[in-house]
Design an enzyme around this catalytic site. Structure first.
Site, PDB file in Angstrom:
ATOM      1  N   ARG A   1       8.015 -39.678  74.340  1.00  0.00           N
ATOM      2  CA  ARG A   1       7.890 -38.217  74.286  1.00  0.00           C
ATOM      3  C   ARG A   1       6.435 -37.776  74.382  1.00  0.00           C
ATOM      4  O   ARG A   1       6.113 -36.814  75.077  1.00  0.00           O
ATOM      5  CB  ARG A   1       8.518 -37.694  72.998  1.00  0.00           C
TER       6      ARG A   1
ATOM      7  N   ARG B   1      -2.057 -46.928  68.154  1.00  0.00           N
ATOM      8  CA  ARG B   1      -2.406 -47.685  66.957  1.00  0.00           C
ATOM      9  C   ARG B   1      -3.646 -48.525  67.256  1.00  0.00           C
ATOM     10  O   ARG B   1      -3.797 -49.063  68.355  1.00  0.00           O
ATOM     11  CB  ARG B   1      -1.258 -48.598  66.521  1.00  0.00           C
TER      12      ARG B   1
ATOM     13  N   GLU C   1      -8.629 -48.660  58.973  1.00  0.00           N
ATOM     14  CA  GLU C   1      -8.851 -47.244  58.682  1.00  0.00           C
ATOM     15  C   GLU C   1      -8.922 -47.024  57.184  1.00  0.00           C
ATOM     16  O   GLU C   1      -8.206 -47.682  56.432  1.00  0.00           O
ATOM     17  CB  GLU C   1      -7.712 -46.411  59.300  1.00  0.00           C
TER      18      GLU C   1
ATOM     19  N   HIS D   1      -8.025 -40.197  63.032  1.00  0.00           N
ATOM     20  CA  HIS D   1      -6.567 -40.284  63.100  1.00  0.00           C
ATOM     21  C   HIS D   1      -5.925 -38.917  62.831  1.00  0.00           C
ATOM     22  O   HIS D   1      -5.144 -38.741  61.891  1.00  0.00           O
ATOM     23  CB  HIS D   1      -6.056 -41.325  62.099  1.00  0.00           C
TER      24      HIS D   1
END
Length: 321
Positions: free
Chosen positions: A158, A239, A268, A287
């Protein structure tokens, strides 16, 4: 018998919980910008019926074994690589995520990151703020054109399709690689299915929107960067672990590729100790792919609806497994 209990691992607006206060006993970690300590998460999970989690929360065998009442884990993300699905299935815990509701917002960010990297927007902003702009010059902070260039999208889900729609508006040539062909995207957007190798060699912009799996881990490695054009710009909004960061660093420093825009990292939060952060030809974001107020609010509401649905026996709206 008391009300079913829910634990939320990050602080969210209290008003989003108001309609559930009579149905559930709700506890919440008190900080928005700091992860709940592992020991607290394990302790809270022991007695609750539902968890609302974020990507930094590891939901594994250790946690699930000791969570006798747990029925549902609602992950505030599309991805769920922080959750052991096999263990959840073994313990009868429903896992849900937040698909669809963040696709357009994440695509906005992804294309904005592509544009910012190509046109050196962050660098130019700092140039002005640091009072370095003394005179106009023909090639002052000259960047890379976006229009009529070739974009290669790895992962035509999507979000990938939403990025392709934006690329079409810039008259870009659209290539993609996916586990299966997307005939509608090919028909409606003129997207061309390519092998991964062709995607790397033919694209001016390579955008990673692929989920993290055993197959995609480190898919962008030394060999992959060597195959890209020296003028290529790499964008990652998927990712961090799909990228060999040491190989990316070397490719950027040696001029093997021109630049990179990164919204995700292997470790992270990323800080100044990450050598990628210090490179002038890299734009780094914390992010924030789905971080618009409306979208994050919708995501939280969907998580709460999923928890309510499972505990009430009506089922989850967006179950992963």
């Amino acid at each position: 018998m008391g009300k079913p209990a829910i634990y939320i691992t990050r602080k969210i607006p209290e008003d989003l919980l108001s309609e559930y206060e009579n149905q559930f006993s709700i506890k919440m970690w008190e900080k928005e910008d700091e992860r709940v300590p592992r020991e607290i998460l394990l302790k809270e999970a022991e007695s609750v019926d539902g968890l609302l989690t974020v990507l930094s929360d590891q939901i594994d065998e250790d946690l699930l074994t000791n969570a006798a009442n747990l029925k549902v884990v609602a992950n505030l993300a599309v991805g769920y690589d922080n959750i052991d699905l096999s263990a959840a299935d073994k313990h009868g815990v429903v896992i849900t995520n937040t698909p669809d509701v963040l696709s357009e917002t994440t695509a906005d960010l992804g294309f904005a990151l592509l544009m910012a990297t190509a046109r050196r927007i962050v660098e130019a902003n700092e140039f002005v703020k640091k009072d370095k702009w003394k005179e106009w010059a023909p090639y002052l902070l000259a960047g890379t054109d976006i229009h009529h260039q070739t974009i290669g999208i790895l992962g035509m889900g999507r979000i990938g399709e939403a990025i392709a729609r934006r690329a079409a508006g810039f008259n870009m040539n659209i290539r993609y690689h996916n586990r299966s062909r997307k005939m509608e995207a090919e028909k409606n957007l003129g997207a061309v299915y390519s092998s991964f190798e062709d995607l790397l060699t033919e694209s001016d912009f390579i955008v990673s929107v692929v989920p993290l799996t055993e197959e995609t881990a480190n898919i962008f490695n030394k060999k992959a960067f060597e195959m890209m054009k020296s003028s290529a710009i790499f964008i990652n909004i998927s990712r961090g672990a799909v990228v060999d960061e040491a190989a990316l660093l070397e490719a950027l420093k040696s001029g093997e590729i021109k630049g990179a825009g990164l919204d995700v990292f292997r470790e992270e939060p990323a800080g100044s100790e990450n050598p990628l952060v210090g490179l002038q030809n890299v734009v780094c974001l914390p992010h924030i792919g789905s971080a618009s107020v409306d979208t994050r609010t919708t995501m939280i509401k969907l998580c709460l609806e999923n928890i309510n649905g499972v505990i009430s026996g009506n089922g989850a709206k967006t179950p992963v497994k």
